[in-house]
Design a protein around this motif. Structure first.
Motif, PDB file in Angstrom:
ATOM      1  N   SER A  16       0.694  -1.249   0.076  1.00  0.00           N
ATOM      2  CA  SER A  16       0.063  -0.067  -0.044  1.00  0.00           C
ATOM      3  C   SER A  16       0.813   1.263   0.093  1.00  0.00           C
ATOM      4  O   SER A  16       0.329   2.417  -0.467  1.00  0.00           O
ATOM      5  CB  SER A  16      -0.953  -0.109   1.429  1.00  0.00           C
ATOM      6  N   GLU A  19       3.191   1.170  -3.616  1.00  0.00           N
ATOM      7  CA  GLU A  19       2.448   1.460  -4.693  1.00  0.00           C
ATOM      8  C   GLU A  19       2.540   3.032  -4.981  1.00  0.00           C
ATOM      9  O   GLU A  19       2.013   3.428  -6.087  1.00  0.00           O
ATOM     10  CB  GLU A  19       1.099   0.797  -5.079  1.00  0.00           C
ATOM     11  N   THR A 244      -3.253 -10.853 -12.540  1.00  0.00           N
ATOM     12  CA  THR A 244      -2.867  -9.546 -13.538  1.00  0.00           C
ATOM     13  C   THR A 244      -1.279  -8.982 -12.991  1.00  0.00           C
ATOM     14  O   THR A 244      -1.303  -8.783 -11.918  1.00  0.00           O
ATOM     15  CB  THR A 244      -3.932  -8.464 -13.056  1.00  0.00           C
ATOM     16  N   PRO A 251      -6.249   1.151 -10.640  1.00  0.00           N
ATOM     17  CA  PRO A 251      -6.813  -0.267 -10.750  1.00  0.00           C
ATOM     18  C   PRO A 251      -7.548  -0.484 -11.833  1.00  0.00           C
ATOM     19  O   PRO A 251      -8.353   0.440 -12.398  1.00  0.00           O
ATOM     20  CB  PRO A 251      -7.687  -0.010  -9.306  1.00  0.00           C
ATOM     21  N   GLY A 254     -12.186  -3.357 -10.819  1.00  0.00           N
ATOM     22  CA  GLY A 254     -12.918  -2.702  -9.672  1.00  0.00           C
ATOM     23  C   GLY A 254     -13.926  -3.737  -9.008  1.00  0.00           C
ATOM     24  O   GLY A 254     -13.948  -4.857  -9.355  1.00  0.00           O
ATOM     25  N   ASP A 274      -2.690 -10.380  -7.844  1.00  0.00           N
ATOM     26  CA  ASP A 274      -2.496  -9.120  -8.321  1.00  0.00           C
ATOM     27  C   ASP A 274      -0.881  -8.869  -8.247  1.00  0.00           C
ATOM     28  O   ASP A 274      -0.372  -8.628  -7.120  1.00  0.00           O
ATOM     29  CB  ASP A 274      -2.991  -8.076  -7.549  1.00  0.00           C
ATOM     30  N   ARG A 279      -1.187  -1.338  -7.480  1.00  0.00           N
ATOM     31  CA  ARG A 279      -1.996  -2.588  -7.571  1.00  0.00           C
ATOM     32  C   ARG A 279      -3.011  -2.347  -8.708  1.00  0.00           C
ATOM     33  O   ARG A 279      -3.691  -1.392  -9.023  1.00  0.00           O
ATOM     34  CB  ARG A 279      -2.830  -3.028  -6.277  1.00  0.00           C
ATOM     35  N   ASP A 280      -3.388  -3.717  -9.401  1.00  0.00           N
ATOM     36  CA  ASP A 280      -4.300  -3.502 -10.434  1.00  0.00           C
ATOM     37  C   ASP A 280      -5.765  -3.593 -10.178  1.00  0.00           C
ATOM     38  O   ASP A 280      -6.868  -3.426 -10.730  1.00  0.00           O
ATOM     39  CB  ASP A 280      -3.915  -4.665 -11.770  1.00  0.00           C
ATOM     40  N   ILE A 281      -5.752  -4.267  -8.844  1.00  0.00           N
ATOM     41  CA  ILE A 281      -7.244  -4.786  -8.396  1.00  0.00           C
ATOM     42  C   ILE A 281      -7.504  -4.073  -7.385  1.00  0.00           C
ATOM     43  O   ILE A 281      -6.756  -3.981  -6.304  1.00  0.00           O
ATOM     44  CB  ILE A 281      -7.307  -6.470  -8.035  1.00  0.00           C
ATOM     45  N   GLU A 282      -8.689  -3.508  -6.986  1.00  0.00           N
ATOM     46  CA  GLU A 282      -8.954  -2.596  -5.903  1.00  0.00           C
ATOM     47  C   GLU A 282      -9.135  -3.527  -4.545  1.00  0.00           C
ATOM     48  O   GLU A 282      -9.553  -4.556  -4.797  1.00  0.00           O
ATOM     49  CB  GLU A 282     -10.542  -1.943  -6.159  1.00  0.00           C
ATOM     50  N   THR A 283      -8.576  -2.823  -3.583  1.00  0.00           N
ATOM     51  CA  THR A 283      -8.170  -3.546  -2.454  1.00  0.00           C
ATOM     52  C   THR A 283      -9.595  -4.080  -1.706  1.00  0.00           C
ATOM     53  O   THR A 283      -9.693  -5.251  -1.041  1.00  0.00           O
ATOM     54  CB  THR A 283      -7.701  -2.825  -1.223  1.00  0.00           C
ATOM     55  N   THR A 295      -1.623 -10.405  -3.236  1.00  0.00           N
ATOM     56  CA  THR A 295      -0.926  -9.584  -3.764  1.00  0.00           C
ATOM     57  C   THR A 295       0.514 -10.022  -3.649  1.00  0.00           C
ATOM     58  O   THR A 295       0.889 -11.282  -3.313  1.00  0.00           O
ATOM     59  CB  THR A 295      -0.815  -8.305  -2.760  1.00  0.00           C
TER      60      THR A 295
END
Length: 416
Positions: A16, A19, A244, A251, A254, A274, A279-283, A295
């Motif tokens: 977190s 990124e 991904t 991201p 979503g 991910d 990150r490509d994917i929302e947390t 992750t």
């Protein structure tokens, strides 16, 4: 010259944070120009991967570099500094050598980082921010890394992030061969992961990417399908496993997209990995009941389990790194004498020219050449020895003794 390495990595900061201070390819050149243009550093190279963001620099104000990293990303120094390390001189050299050798990686001995460091050096060279110091550092770094890998084979049988992703997927699904796998992105990391999943012969394999041609090229390598990234919302529900890794700053998968996919799947579980930073994917996707989201940090446990077999080689690798650091620091210390040596040579050159001009005038008058050469040599000798002789004559007590020792050493005198 002041060498520093400043940054964050998987040891000091969670994903977190990492990124938020990453330098994607599309802003890297701008960042290099900004750092040198604002006077933060004379030389700068930036290494930005999923596990680390590091700024290697030649600067007299290392704290300014730390503040610049935060400011460039629109963050306050207070938000970033708790996670930053600032390594001076020999510590920076040792760190660079260990990183390139795979000794500081989440995957001990992994080889991808060496290529990423070479790309960082190439980009800095292209941007004009790689000077004498950093160029020497990176060239020596690559040499040490090669020696470590050749002498220790520390990368042999590496438990990679790619293999770890497959291992985790097999904890969710009894057989990968019965699952459909979707890869988002078409870069090196996706290529590596796809290789491991393809070895399990999944029921279906697809690659989606912004550039369809790149997706198609990679998919054909594994006998899979390809599609444009824009079709992802309509395709997502068809896949059990999603991996991904893109360079997107925001991201691309979503919460709403995944919720709709789960509804279409009648809540059959989805395994998602991910590997991107940012990150490509929302947390928030991790909070969905039927999604298993991992992750790069989450893969660490599986990767560390394979470290024991290679730990015996670490000691040898560290010895090679230490020897490399000593050699580099010897070179760096030697650079400090350059101004003095240059001044000494300039002084000698002035004396030489002066005596040469006197000799040329005597020859022009018709003086005997042998006598002119004799006078030239005597005059040059007397002038070169004047300063040390004067210093010895003027010194007293312990200072004279010390000067005598230095003169004897400098001129290689061996008096009985």
């Amino acid at each position: 010259m002041q060498l520093f390495a400043c940054g964050v990595n998987h040891h000091t900061a969670p994903v977190s944070i990492r990124e938020r201070v990453a330098f994607p390819a599309d802003i890297l050149m701008k960042a290099l120009a900004d750092a040198t243009g604002n006077g933060v550093a004379r030389e700068v190279a930036i290494l930005s991967t999923c596990n680390r963001t590091e700024v290697y620099c030649n600067t007299a104000e290392p704290e300014a570099v730390a503040e610049w990293i935060a400011g460039f990303h629109g963050l306050s120094a207070r938000e970033v500094k708790p996670y930053l390390y600032l390594l001076p001189n020999d510590q920076a050299v040792k760190h660079a050598f260990r990183v390139a050798s795979g000794l500081d990686s989440m995957v001990l001995g992994e080889t991808q980082i060496l290529g990423q460091m070479k790309q960082a050096a190439e980009k800095a060279q292209e941007a004009g921010t790689l000077g004498l110091l950093l160029n020497k550092l990176f060239q020596r770094t690559f040499s040490v890394a090669k020696e470590v890998r050749t002498a220790t084979e520390i990368g042999a049988s590496t438990v990679s992030m790619s293999a770890a992703a497959v291992t985790l997927a097999e904890r969710i699904f009894p057989s990968i061969a019965e699952q459909s796998v979707l890869f988002i992105g078409a870069g090196e990391m996706i290529d590596l992961v796809a290789t491991h999943f393809a070895a399990k012969s999944p029921r279906r394999l697809m690659v989606v990417n912004r550039t369809v041609d790149r997706a198609r090229t990679l998919a054909q390598k594994f006998g899979g399908e390809a599609a444009a990234l824009t079709s992802l919302p309509e395709l997502l529900h068809e896949f059990d496993i999603v991996v991904t890794s893109t360079a997107s700053p925001l991201p691309i998968v979503g919460l709403g997209m995944v919720e709709r996919a789960l509804k279409a799947r009648k809540h059959n579980p989805m395994f998602m990995v991910d590997l991107a930073v940012p990150r490509d994917i929302e947390t928030e996707v991790a909070e969905l009941q039927d999604v298993f989201l991992y992750t790069v940090d989450d893969l660490g446990e599986v990767v560390r389990a394979g470290h024991d077999a290679r730990n015996s080689k670490v000691e040898q690798a560290e010895a090679i790194v230490a020897a490399g650091v000593n050699e580099f620091m010897h070179w760096l210390q030697g650079r400090k004498t350059v101004p003095t040596l240059r001044a000494l040579r300039d002084h000698g050159e002035r004396l030489r020219r002066h005596e040469l001009e006197k000799a040329a005038k005597r020859l022009a008058r018709g003086d005997d050449p042998a006598a002119v050469i004799e006078a030239l040599s005597l005059g040059l000798m007397n002038k070169l020895l004047h300063e040390p002789s004067h210093a010895l004559n003027q010194a007293e007590g312990g200072e004279r003794d010390e000067l005598q020792q230095w003169v004897a050493r400098l001129y290689n005198l061996h008096n009985d």
